[in-house]
Design a protein around this motif. Structure first.
Motif, PDB file in Angstrom:
ATOM      1  N   THR A 218       0.830  -1.207   0.000  1.00 55.32           N
ATOM      2  CA  THR A 218       0.000   0.000   0.000  1.00 55.32           C
ATOM      3  C   THR A 218       0.865   1.257   0.000  1.00 55.32           C
ATOM      4  OG1 THR A 218      -1.593  -1.249   1.343  1.00 55.32           O
ATOM      5  CG2 THR A 218      -1.972   1.103   1.103  1.00 55.32           C
ATOM      6  N   VAL A 241      -2.643   4.452   6.308  1.00 53.09           N
ATOM      7  CA  VAL A 241      -2.703   2.988   6.269  1.00 53.09           C
ATOM      8  C   VAL A 241      -3.023   2.430   7.653  1.00 53.09           C
ATOM      9  CG1 VAL A 241      -1.403   0.883   5.791  1.00 53.09           C
ATOM     10  CG2 VAL A 241      -1.140   2.877   4.301  1.00 53.09           C
ATOM     11  N   VAL A 263      -8.601   3.001   2.607  1.00 52.18           N
ATOM     12  CA  VAL A 263      -7.343   3.736   2.395  1.00 52.18           C
ATOM     13  C   VAL A 263      -7.551   4.962   1.530  1.00 52.18           C
ATOM     14  CG1 VAL A 263      -5.005   3.606   1.448  1.00 52.18           C
ATOM     15  CG2 VAL A 263      -5.953   1.637   2.650  1.00 52.18           C
ATOM     16  N   PHE A 277      -1.735  -1.232  -7.230  1.00 56.93           N
ATOM     17  CA  PHE A 277      -1.896  -1.963  -5.972  1.00 56.93           C
ATOM     18  C   PHE A 277      -1.927  -3.469  -6.222  1.00 56.93           C
ATOM     19  CE2 PHE A 277      -4.887  -3.767  -2.776  1.00 56.93           C
ATOM     20  CZ  PHE A 277      -4.084  -3.606  -1.659  1.00 56.93           C
TER      21      PHE A 277
END
Length: 359
Positions: A218, A241, A263, A277
């Motif tokens: 992330t 996060v 997020v 991602f």
């Protein structure tokens, strides 16, 4: 870790096939002969393709199961392949016993290839009652349905493919890979106790390692797209996060929207951020994983705040602890000793009230 490449997965071929009946009321399996040649392979290949979305496992240290599969390899004669399948079915029944939670069904063994790879499939298929019908015309020409009940069936229903494992046999035993789907397991894909013991396997990655890798994936995604994201995300990615993971219980690669919403506040399906991602997950071996978070692996916020029973408040960067400039030590009786080593005091004056200590 990558189990099969896309090219290999598209070339899966079932070369040998056998199954045995396992029922909770029977002490031993009902052994059947090998299906020669394999039948309805397209149907079963589709089931195997679904298993490729499962979680990664490894054999426990000292396990004898890898050698069992090697005995059933391409050089095995018919008798040896059949014997290995019977050994597996017997082990399954011995592990499960007469547990009533075991639905009647069959334990299947497939010997397969995928281009240059040799692998085996172990599938526990649950029997499901199916009603079939045929239509026939009576003497007056009326179409009359004739219904029949069939108990021992294979269906596409994922609930019927109760448990499945793919075992990829490599040249070195330590490189063998296992991927598992257990539809009777927990939400986050841990194989049930019975099935894990039967296969003698454990998760390839602990929850702590997967949580850390998810955090890293992330953060890497945020770093790459910092210019496209809201300023608050790019300015404090670890905090973002940390707060997102605290809202959730775990992560599932098939339901990433929940995590991405936490997020990023949501992303369109064609978002380049979403694609980055997914690639970051795959690069860290999380492409097909689901797991419950280990909160000990949450990224720490850079600043720590301390408020004592006496009303003393401190706020400082965590690096000062690493440098030994702020030391908090437990004392006998439950108290704490706080030592501050500073290069100088910037402000030292009186005040009518204490500085408000906000969350």
């Amino acid at each position: 870790m990558t189990f099969l490449t896309d090219a290999q997965a598209q070339q899966l071929t079932i070369e040998r096939m056998i199954f045995h009946v396992v029922r909770p009321e029977d002490e031993a399996p009902l052994f059947l002969a090998e299906v020669e040649p394999p039948q309805f392979t397209d149907f079963f290949i589709d089931r195997v393709q679904e298993t490729l979305k499962g979680s990664s496992y490894v054999f426990r240290e000292g396990s004898g199961i890898p050698n069992l599969f090697r005995r059933a390899g391409p050089e095995a004669d018919a008798d040896e392949f059949v014997q290995v399948s019977r050994d597996l079915a017997t082990r399954f029944k011995q592990t499960v016993g007469t547990d009533k939670r075991l639905a009647p069904g069959v334990l299947m063994l497939f010997s397969m290839t995928a281009l240059d790879k040799r692998l085996f499939g172990v599938l526990k298929y649950e029997h499901q009652q199916v009603i079939t019908y045929e239509v026939e015309a009576d003497e007056d020409g009326n179409l009359v349905p004739d219904l029949k009940s069939i108990i021992d069936t294979f269906t596409k229903d994922k609930k019927c493919l109760q448990k499945s494992a793919l075992v990829l046999i490599e040249d070195l035993e330590d490189d063998d890979k296992i991927i598992v789907i257990d539809h009777s397991a927990s939400k986050y894909r841990d194989a049930t106790h019975h099935f894990a013991n039967f296969m003698d396997i454990r998760r390839a990655l602990e929850a702590s390692a997967m949580t850390k890798r998810l955090v890293d994936a992330t953060l890497a995604t945020i770093e790459k797209h910092k210019a496209e994201l809201p300023a608050n995300i790019g300015r404090a990615p670890k905090r973002v996060v940390h707060d997102a993971i605290r809202q959730l219980v775990g992560f599932d690669h098939e339901r990433t929207q929940e995590y991405l919403n936490a997020v990023f506040g949501g992303l369109p399906d064609d978002s380049p951020i979403r694609n980055t991602f997914q690639r970051s997950l795959a690069a860290r071996g999380l492409g097909t994983e689901a797991f419950e978070f280990d909160r000990a692996e949450l990224p720490q916020r850079p600043y720590r705040r301390v408020l004592t029973n006496e009303g003393i408040s401190l706020s400082y960067h965590r690096e000062l602890e690493e440098q030994g400039r702020v030391i908090i030590e437990p004392q006998e009786g439950g108290g704490k000793r706080i030592t501050i080593n500073t290069t100088g005091i910037v402000k030292d004056d009186d005040s009518e009230k204490a500085i408000e200590f906000r969350d």
